[in-house]
Design an enzyme around this catalytic site. Structure first.
Site, mmCIF file in Angstrom:
data_model
loop_
_atom_site.group_PDB
_atom_site.id
_atom_site.type_symbol
_atom_site.label_atom_id
_atom_site.label_comp_id
_atom_site.label_asym_id
_atom_site.label_seq_id
_atom_site.Cartn_x
_atom_site.Cartn_y
_atom_site.Cartn_z
ATOM 1 N N SER A 88 0.854 -1.188 0.000
ATOM 2 C CA SER A 88 0.000 0.000 0.000
ATOM 3 C C SER A 88 0.894 1.244 0.000
ATOM 4 C CB SER A 88 -0.875 -0.003 1.255
ATOM 5 O OG SER A 88 -0.034 0.115 2.399
ATOM 6 N N ASP A 100 -1.329 -1.587 -3.900
ATOM 7 C CA ASP A 100 -2.660 -1.660 -3.299
ATOM 8 C C ASP A 100 -3.180 -0.226 -3.092
ATOM 9 O OD1 ASP A 100 -4.843 -2.885 -2.105
ATOM 10 O OD2 ASP A 100 -3.884 -3.073 -0.136
ATOM 11 N N GLY A 112 -10.751 -6.337 1.959
ATOM 12 C CA GLY A 112 -11.207 -6.479 3.351
ATOM 13 C C GLY A 112 -11.625 -7.903 3.643
ATOM 14 N N SER A 130 -9.946 -10.568 5.151
ATOM 15 C CA SER A 130 -9.370 -11.410 6.201
ATOM 16 C C SER A 130 -10.513 -12.101 6.926
ATOM 17 C CB SER A 130 -8.560 -10.565 7.189
ATOM 18 O OG SER A 130 -7.251 -10.366 6.697
HETATM 19 ZN ZN ZN Z 1 -8.467 -2.752 0.053
#
Ligand code: ZN
Length: 349
Positions: free
Chosen positions: A50, A83, A224, A226
């Site tokens: 990210s 990301d 998102g 996980s």
């Molecule tokens: Zn994301």
């Protein structure tokens, strides 16, 4: 193997009917954990960074660590993905550095917080696609807005505030030419996704299936995602942590997604939990220790275990040897001559 693009990885995943985990990294140990898990399970893999990771580690460290991974594991198809790129310039800087894939998250403005209009999202995403495809690099777009905030990125609020509209998803894919499409179906970034085991009222798998029906050949991406397993939460709390009770996306829901066009699944929180739990355990049980290797070694092993488990659950295990890398210049040629289509197949309602 040289670094490959996510377009090639995901096209292959679609042929094989499996999903590919995209795991976030910030440092050497996380990259090592992922590569060992990929070797252990013979999996192609996406490693992603990210903007927060690029700031934490510095671009050059990250890039050379990724090159080391490609050198050390020549049998593993490996893509290096940005990301949540927040604008054209961020995506260009990643491509110039050597990333083989970028996400242009045009669902939010450049501040990474304020939702954009549909037209703004189309405009910036198309601009990134044109630039990237000319250079053989893959692009992921996002339509709809995820909940929560991670690494300072996100609109906050519930994952249900801006779920993806299937008609807009079709128009977005047609007008931008993205290689893969992140959709919002109620999930959030971070550890606190759901306050109880999610059902259809908060995790909109029916919406995902509706989008897949309209765009049957488009690679869908779940962010998102996980699973936030209870045993990993428990280890942290057992050794002095203070996590509040929380639920993630159950693996069986991800597997249902994979049956319905999901090809890339983003996982970060589960690995963070595994690392932190392992480190807390060493600190609590052996407070006399002070060599970082004493806690980084079990932390790395704990992350490897979670990643290998996800690779098996997503179905990518066993597929590392299915194909040879297509070079970046070959990918660029493919976009130019139309053999790599950027127009989605659209099914009528
Ligand atoms: Zn994301």
């Amino acid at each position: 193997m040289p670094l490959v693009t996510t377009r090639q990885l995901l096209d292959e995943a679609a042929k094989g009917g499996y999903g590919v985990g995209a795991f976030n990294v910030n440092d050497m140990e996380q990259i090592q954990a992922i590569m060992e898990a990929a070797k252990e399970t013979s999996s192609p893999v996406i490693i992603q960074a990210s903007r927060g990771a690029r700031k934490f580690a510095q671009d050059n460290y990250l890039y050379h660590l990724m090159l080391a991974a490609a050198e050390l594991y020549p049998e593993i198809p490996l893509a290096m993905h940005l990301d949540h790129g927040n604008g054209f310039d961020t995506c260009v800087s990643a491509i110039k550095l050597g990333f083989t894939s970028v996400m242009m998250d045009g669902s939010l403005k450049e501040d990474g917080k304020t939702p954009t209009t549909f037209e703004e999202n189309v405009e910036v995403t198309k601009k990134v696609c044109d630039y990237a495809h000319e250079r053989g690099i893959s692009v992921e777009g996002e339509i709809g807005v995820l909940g929560g905030i991670e690494d300072g990125h996100g609109a906050g609020g519930s994952g249900l505030d801006h779920v993806t509209d299937p008609d807009q998803a079709v128009e977005f894919a047609e007008r931008t030419g993205v290689d893969s499409l992140a959709i919002a179906i109620g999930t959030s970034h971070g550890a606190y996704k759901f306050t109880k085991k999610p059902d259809g009222s908060v995790l909109k798998m029916d919406l995902l299936i509706a989008i897949h029906k309209r765009l049957p050949n488009t690679h869908l991406v779940m962010h998102g995602s996980s699973s936030v397993p209870k045993d990993l939460q428990d280890i942290i709390n057992q050794y002095g942590g203070k996590l509040k009770e929380t639920w993630g996306v159950p693996v069986e829901e991800i597997q249902l997604g994979i049956k319905n066009g999901v090809r890339k699944i983003n996982v970060d929180t589960d690995n963070r939990l595994a690392i932190t739990g392992a480190i807390r355990k060493v600190f609590a049980e052996s407070p006399e220790k002070f060599d970082p290797r004493d806690y980084l070694t079990p932390a790395r092993a704990a992350m490897q275990k979670v990643v290998a488990q996800r690779m098996t659950q997503f179905g990518q295990a066993g597929h590392a040897g299915d194909y040879k890398a297509v070079s970046i210049p070959e990918m660029a040629k493919g976009y130019a001559n139309g053999s790599l289509s950027t127009q989605p197949l659209v099914a009528t309602k």
